[in-house]
Design an enzyme around this catalytic site. Structure first.
Site, PDB file in Angstrom:
ATOM      1  N   GLU A  85      41.357  20.984 -18.165  1.00 45.23           N
ATOM      2  CA  GLU A  85      42.162  21.988 -18.352  1.00 45.23           C
ATOM      3  C   GLU A  85      41.646  22.888 -17.223  1.00 45.23           C
ATOM      4  O   GLU A  85      42.493  23.834 -16.502  1.00 45.23           O
ATOM      5  CB  GLU A  85      42.672  22.579 -19.775  1.00 45.23           C
ATOM      6  CG  GLU A  85      43.298  21.527 -20.552  1.00 45.23           C
ATOM      7  CD  GLU A  85      43.111  22.116 -22.103  1.00 45.23           C
ATOM      8  OE1 GLU A  85      42.824  23.044 -22.402  1.00 45.23           O
ATOM      9  OE2 GLU A  85      43.499  21.074 -22.874  1.00 45.23           O
ATOM     10  N   GLY A 136      50.565  48.168   5.526  1.00 41.74           N
ATOM     11  CA  GLY A 136      51.521  48.611   4.486  1.00 41.74           C
ATOM     12  C   GLY A 136      52.591  47.731   4.135  1.00 41.74           C
ATOM     13  O   GLY A 136      52.849  47.806   2.744  1.00 41.74           O
ATOM     14  N   ILE A 195      51.799  32.748 -25.038  1.00 39.42           N
ATOM     15  CA  ILE A 195      52.161  31.327 -25.216  1.00 39.42           C
ATOM     16  C   ILE A 195      52.957  30.952 -24.076  1.00 39.42           C
ATOM     17  O   ILE A 195      54.380  31.318 -23.783  1.00 39.42           O
ATOM     18  CB  ILE A 195      53.068  31.097 -26.306  1.00 39.42           C
ATOM     19  CG1 ILE A 195      51.844  31.563 -27.710  1.00 39.42           C
ATOM     20  CG2 ILE A 195      53.219  29.306 -26.472  1.00 39.42           C
ATOM     21  CD1 ILE A 195      50.554  30.887 -27.569  1.00 39.42           C
ATOM     22  N   HIS A 212      47.811  42.599   6.017  1.00 44.08           N
ATOM     23  CA  HIS A 212      49.381  42.761   6.249  1.00 44.08           C
ATOM     24  C   HIS A 212      49.562  44.607   6.387  1.00 44.08           C
ATOM     25  O   HIS A 212      50.534  44.709   6.805  1.00 44.08           O
ATOM     26  CB  HIS A 212      49.913  42.416   4.873  1.00 44.08           C
ATOM     27  CG  HIS A 212      50.179  41.281   4.676  1.00 44.08           C
ATOM     28  ND1 HIS A 212      49.226  39.855   4.580  1.00 44.08           N
ATOM     29  CD2 HIS A 212      51.426  40.257   5.023  1.00 44.08           C
ATOM     30  CE1 HIS A 212      49.844  38.757   4.735  1.00 44.08           C
ATOM     31  NE2 HIS A 212      51.316  38.907   4.961  1.00 44.08           N
ATOM     32  N   PRO A 255      47.007  37.467 -31.820  1.00 46.09           N
ATOM     33  CA  PRO A 255      46.706  38.725 -31.480  1.00 46.09           C
ATOM     34  C   PRO A 255      45.069  38.953 -32.069  1.00 46.09           C
ATOM     35  O   PRO A 255      44.877  38.810 -33.429  1.00 46.09           O
ATOM     36  CB  PRO A 255      47.362  39.564 -32.095  1.00 46.09           C
ATOM     37  CG  PRO A 255      48.718  38.782 -32.287  1.00 46.09           C
ATOM     38  CD  PRO A 255      48.346  37.366 -32.455  1.00 46.09           C
TER      39      PRO A 255
END
Length: 379
Positions: free
Chosen positions: A244, A342, A158, A340, A129
């Site tokens: 990564e 609605g 995490i 698409h 945090p």
């Protein structure tokens, strides 16, 4: 479009097996996993049984000794179906890499085989945090006490945290003023006294992905659980950053292709004004734009993967892959929701789930703004 030439026949055989696994063992359960906010352990065990976890680890440690194209295939097939709940690649290609690359022989022998079998689920705990992407600002500390460290602090956001049996935790072990050189990595088993987990976090999207807070209160961890050198954690983490971030780019690229494919099917079946939506020029032009974006992204991703296999992938190239492909995915999903109509706003359609799931890719792994800053440093 330009054909891909990255894979050999054995890779395509593996892809077929993974595709079956996703269609038969994952997607029928994904909605239930979204409701409980984590995937069942049974899917980890099944993946381990089929050799789909820790594939790149040496055979001596339970892996297949495979190259990273197998990891790429896992990412692509997960992205194809939108199985955002699975934390397989973080487990297999990040945590396992840290242990295999920098762990002791005892750590490798103890942890890698059960990780490959899916019996042990792993997490990497860096973010706290208030720190975001700034690893040097972490506050979780590990104080030496004889043959142990005493760990205090907390981590947030995490992945695999709720189910994890072990976490590789970034901690401060030295003077706070030492910055990066005070960061170390510790393996902390989930059953250690003082290590607790919060409930799965209620995220905007990726509801099936196991994400939680981890708390450490006077957790005693043996010094034998140190990964790499004391104060060398930052260097370890930086070694795998390019891979990564390329992984995020690969996942975004595959997700965009998957979204486009089922949108094409939808507009060919859906009618408006007595003709298929696909028959309208605007629809065809939009699809052509999206297909071109995806094709260009695929060419770049494949080239980055070639460099990764040659161990030549640069930090800036991987950063570009991560930010461009995740941005591109956002554009593709937004346009496909529009196509698409609605129904694109209804959660029973996969495009609606993709719309809320994909947004996180521009944030995690280092925000796209940080990716741009990394690229700019070389200008």
């Amino acid at each position: 479009m330009i054909p891909r030439n990255l894979f050999e026949p054995e890779h395509e055989q593996f892809r077929a097996s993974v595709a079956r696994f996703m269609d038969e063992e994952v997607m029928p359960h994904h909605e239930a996993w979204e409701a409980q906010q984590y995937c069942d352990r049974s899917v980890w065990l099944k993946a381990g049984e089929l050799g789909m976890l820790c594939m790149t680890m040496p055979e001596a440690y339970g892996g297949l000794g495979a190259d990273r194209r197998y990891s790429m295939i896992m990412l692509e097939e997960i992205g194809r179906v939108g199985a955002t709940g699975l934390g397989f690649n973080l487990h297999s290609d990040i945590v396992a890499n840290y242990i295999n690359g920098y762990g002791t022989e005892a750590q490798k022998t103890r942890w890698l085989p059960p990780m490959a079998r899916g019996e042990v689920i792993s997490a990497i705990a860096m973010t706290e945090p208030g720190t975001g992407s700034d690893l040097q600002a972490i506050k979780t500390r590990a104080v030496e006490d004889g043959d142990d460290f005493i760990v205090n602090g907390s981590k947030i956001f995490i992945t695999n945290g709720y189910l994890c049996d072990l976490a590789v935790v970034a901690v401060k072990t030295g003077d706070e003023d030492e910055g990066a050189s005070s960061v170390s990595l510790l393996i902390v088993e989930a059953d250690r006294e003082g290590f607790t987990k919060g409930e799965p976090l209620k995220k905007m999207g990726m509801h099936a992905q196991d994400t939680c807070e981890l708390f450490f209160q006077d957790v005693r961890v043996p010094k034998s659980n140190l990964v790499g050198e004391l104060g060398g954690g930052f260097i370890v983490l930086m070694q795998e950053l390019a891979w990564e971030r390329l992984m995020i780019g690969i996942g975004a690229q595959a997700a965009a292709a998957g979204v486009l494919n089922y949108t094409i099917d939808y507009v060919k079946e859906r009618t408006a004004f007595n003709k298929p939506v696909f028959a309208f020029q605007n629809t065809r032009f939009k699809l052509a734009e999206l297909k071109t974006d995806i094709a260009i992204g695929q060419t770049y991703i494949d080239r980055c993967m070639e460099q990764q296999l040659d161990e030549a992938l640069g930090i800036d190239a991987a950063a570009a892959a991560k930010f461009w492909c995740s941005d591109m995915l956002s554009r593709v999903v937004d346009e496909c929701v529009q196509l698409h109509g609605g129904y694109g706003y209804m959660m029973e359609y996969p495009i609606a789930r993709a719309y809320i799931d994909q947004r996180a890719l521009r944030i995690y792994g280092g925000s796209n703004e940080i990716m741009k800053d990394l690229i700019a440093r070389g200008i």
